[in-house]
Design an enzyme around this catalytic site. Structure first.
Site, mmCIF file in Angstrom:
data_model
loop_
_atom_site.group_PDB
_atom_site.id
_atom_site.type_symbol
_atom_site.label_atom_id
_atom_site.label_comp_id
_atom_site.label_asym_id
_atom_site.label_seq_id
_atom_site.Cartn_x
_atom_site.Cartn_y
_atom_site.Cartn_z
ATOM 1 N N ASP A 176 -5.227 -8.256 -5.417
ATOM 2 C CA ASP A 176 -5.479 -9.478 -4.612
ATOM 3 C C ASP A 176 -5.547 -10.651 -5.813
ATOM 4 O OD1 ASP A 176 -5.205 -8.851 -1.908
ATOM 5 O OD2 ASP A 176 -6.911 -7.635 -2.202
ATOM 6 N N CYS A 202 -9.935 -2.046 -10.886
ATOM 7 C CA CYS A 202 -9.502 -0.841 -10.010
ATOM 8 C C CYS A 202 -8.269 -1.394 -9.365
ATOM 9 C CB CYS A 202 -10.618 -0.470 -8.794
ATOM 10 S SG CYS A 202 -10.868 -1.918 -7.901
ATOM 11 N N HIS A 209 0.727 -1.233 0.077
ATOM 12 C CA HIS A 209 -0.148 0.091 -0.120
ATOM 13 C C HIS A 209 0.895 1.232 0.012
ATOM 14 C CE1 HIS A 209 -3.258 -2.677 0.830
ATOM 15 N NE2 HIS A 209 -4.009 -1.713 0.007
ATOM 16 N N GLU A 257 -12.042 -10.260 -6.717
ATOM 17 C CA GLU A 257 -10.615 -10.453 -6.553
ATOM 18 C C GLU A 257 -10.308 -11.753 -5.720
ATOM 19 O OE1 GLU A 257 -9.463 -7.095 -3.646
ATOM 20 O OE2 GLU A 257 -11.511 -7.333 -2.443
HETATM 21 C C1 PEP Z 1 -7.095 -5.183 -5.305
HETATM 22 O O1 PEP Z 1 -6.857 -6.223 -4.656
HETATM 23 O O2 PEP Z 1 -6.711 -5.102 -6.422
HETATM 24 C C2 PEP Z 1 -7.738 -3.816 -4.766
HETATM 25 C C3 PEP Z 1 -7.801 -2.859 -5.686
HETATM 26 O O3 PEP Z 1 -7.707 -3.771 -3.473
HETATM 27 P P1 PEP Z 1 -6.507 -3.430 -2.478
HETATM 28 O O4 PEP Z 1 -5.342 -3.128 -3.113
HETATM 29 O O5 PEP Z 1 -6.795 -2.465 -1.580
HETATM 30 O O6 PEP Z 1 -6.533 -4.897 -1.818
HETATM 31 MG MG MG Z 2 -7.878 -5.895 -2.713
#
Ligand code: PEP
Ligand code: MG
Length: 539
Positions: A453, A500, A188, A429
């Site tokens: 994910d 996303c 993140h 995901e």
């Molecule tokens: C993902 O898993 O691609 C996603 C957008 O969620 P995060 O990265 O917050 O797990």
């Molecule tokens: Mg995710």
């Protein structure tokens, strides 16, 4: 000058002073001591120092956020004067010959467990405060300098690693770059760097003990290297490259206000990903057509209690209002795995990424989920808000979510509170959701593919594990086939499908996504204009 190589997360350049973020784990050893009184003096001095630090934080916070929010630092000061807490520490030193660091840590754990077990929500939340004050004293005893973030100058953040809850505390307008010893390119922190348009290097083999706050550095995300203590000439060369990068961005700004449509007429909704309310400024600045992923869990991080319905309502309302009619897709709480909040008292897990996280927490901790849904449905009356649910694996989960929605709607109606049930979609995901996409498409309004994910679960590669970056093949045919499958299932049932996850911004795949029939791409705000250009040039 020392030059070190690392893995680049975002290709840009920064020059400036570093801020050494001290958050390495402090090793707590149970070494027995012989001079108990000397050890007690050390604790007393550390406590005085901690109180002085808290006093300074209080004074600054009063000016910046008001007396009510600043009061927490006064409470922390008072806790450090608590006789029971101090006696426990001193007894452990005198009677058990424990060393100061061990005794403070152990007393902190003991008291925080007592508070965590209390029925009263307020007292329960104090458990995190006890942990916090004990950590402060432990860090002082271990000789760590206190990083004062309230008045930080624009800086390059240099750290061992950064957790999502640490990044939320940083004043983003003051961060020039990130450089970390650990961390994966899919973490993140990496996502945050991409959002902010700033260079970031992970996996840099630096000796943090040799670096100190204020030292100059050049972070080159294009070459993937960082130079500490550069000469003046090198600083000047780097500064002119920073200007060149800015110029490239200025040229791209002609894409603002243009439609995101390919040469053959395929139109894409080009949305942005955000983590908190202030990020909306990046969205507007880069002319995104909406927000495709608001990671609401960041509202829950870096604090000592759950955000109330009112706090959440205000945050969602602010984002939706600022977007002025453009779509804002808010993802419900996706906490767990690497995103931790002490006050939730989640157990340590062997496999956190496969553990108690996201919708699994919401469906079992019902009040948390209901509070968030109430805030979302109320905020939906202020604009084009949509909701999506993370980590779905089955149709049963969607049915259960629908029961929550019905219950919350009934509650709001009975109270006469203004609300609107918004468009609702799910994140795809997990491989299970892909395989069930045909059935799931009948139950929801849209799909948003979380490739971060989805790749981790499909390839069985922990996205947080830096050693596996070389194996994490985001273009793996298995992942690409899954994306196609999800788009086809969505279209067969008349709903839209977007991406996303970070892969949505991978420009090597933009044309392929168009050919696959993708309807929406939600990417870091900094990628919007580049992708718009690519789509407009695509056949
Ligand atoms: C993902 O898993 O691609 C996603 C957008 O969620 P995060 O990265 O917050 O797990
Ligand atoms: Mg995710």
């Amino acid at each position: 000058m020392t030059k070190l190589k690392g893995k680049s997360v975002y290709q840009s350049i920064a020059v400036g002073p570093i801020l050494r973020w001290n958050k390495q784990e402090i090793e707590i050893t149970d070494e027995k001591i012989t001079d108990a009184e000397a050890e007690i003096v050390r604790v007393k001095e550390a406590i005085e120092q901690a109180k002085a630090q808290l006093g300074k934080l209080y004074d600054k916070a009063v000016v910046e956020v008001g007396e009510e929010s600043a009061a927490i630092f006064e409470v922390h000061q008072m806790m450090l004067e608590d006789d029971d807490y101090l006696d426990t520490i001193f007894n452990m030193i005198r009677e058990e010959c424990r060393n100061a660091v061990y005794a403070v840590e152990a007393a902190g754990n003991q008291f925080s467990a007592i508070f965590a077990a209390m029925d009263d929500d307020y007292m329960c939340a104090r458990s995190a405060d006890i942990k916090d004050i004990s950590n402060r004293v432990v860090r002082i005893l271990a000789g760590e300098e206190d990083v004062d973030l309230t008045n930080m100058a624009p800086s390059i953040i240099v750290a061992d690693d950064l957790s999502p809850s640490e990044t939320v505390q940083l004043d983003k307008s003051k961060i020039l770059a990130f450089v970390t010893v650990h961390g994966s390119t899919n973490s993140h922190t990496a996502i945050l760097a991409r959002m902010m348009n700033i260079p970031a290097l992970v996996n840099v083999p630096m000796d943090l003990n040799k670096l100190h706050t204020g030292m100059n550095a050049i972070v080159d995300g294009i070459l993937g290297e960082v130079a500490f203590e550069p000469t003046e000439e090198e600083m000047n060369t780097a500064k002119s490259r920073v200007e060149e990068e800015k110029e490239k961005l200025r040229v791209l700004s002609c894409m603002k206000g243009q439609a995101t449509v390919s040469k053959s007429g395929k139109r894409i909704n080009l949305y942005a990903n955000i983590g908190n309310v202030d990020d909306v400024s990046y969205v507007l600045e880069n002319d995104a057509e909406g927000i495709g992923l608001f990671r609401s869990e960041f509202l829950y991080l870096g604090r000592d209690r759950l955000p109330s319905e009112e706090e959440q309502f205000e945050a969602y309302k602010k984002v939706v209002s600022a977007m002025n009619g453009k779509k804002v897709i808010i993802r419900t709480l996706d906490i767990g795995a690497d995103k931790k909040a002490d006050y939730l008292h989640l157990d340590k897990e062997e496999n956190p990424a496969l553990g108690y996280r996201a919708i699994r927490i919401c469906l079992t901790q019902k009040d948390i989920f209901k509070t968030q849904l109430r805030a979302l449905f109320r905020a939906a009356t202020y604009g084009n808000l949509a909701v999506m649910y993370p980590m779905i694996i089955s149709t049963e989960e969607v049915l259960e979510i629908k029961q929550f929605v019905t219950a919350v709607e009934a509650e709001l109606k009975a109270e006469g509170t203004e609300y609107r049930i918004p468009e609702q979609g799910i994140m795809i995901e997990t491989p299970a959701a892909v395989m069930m996409s045909n059935e799931l498409a009948e139950m929801v309004d849209f799909f948003s593919i979380g490739t971060n994910d989805l790749t981790q679960y499909t390839l069985a590669i922990d996205r947080q594990n830096e050693k596996l970056d070389a194996f994490y093949d985001a273009h793996h045919p298995a992942v690409l086939r899954m994306i196609q499958m999800v788009i086809d299932s969505a279209h067969a049932h008349g709903i839209w499908a977007g991406i996303c996850g970070e892969l949505g911004a991978d420009m090597e795949l933009t044309e392929r996504f168009l050919a696959m029939g993708i309807d929406e791409l939600s990417v870091a705000p900094s990628a919007i204009l580049k992708i718009r250009k690519r789509i407009r040039e695509a056949e």
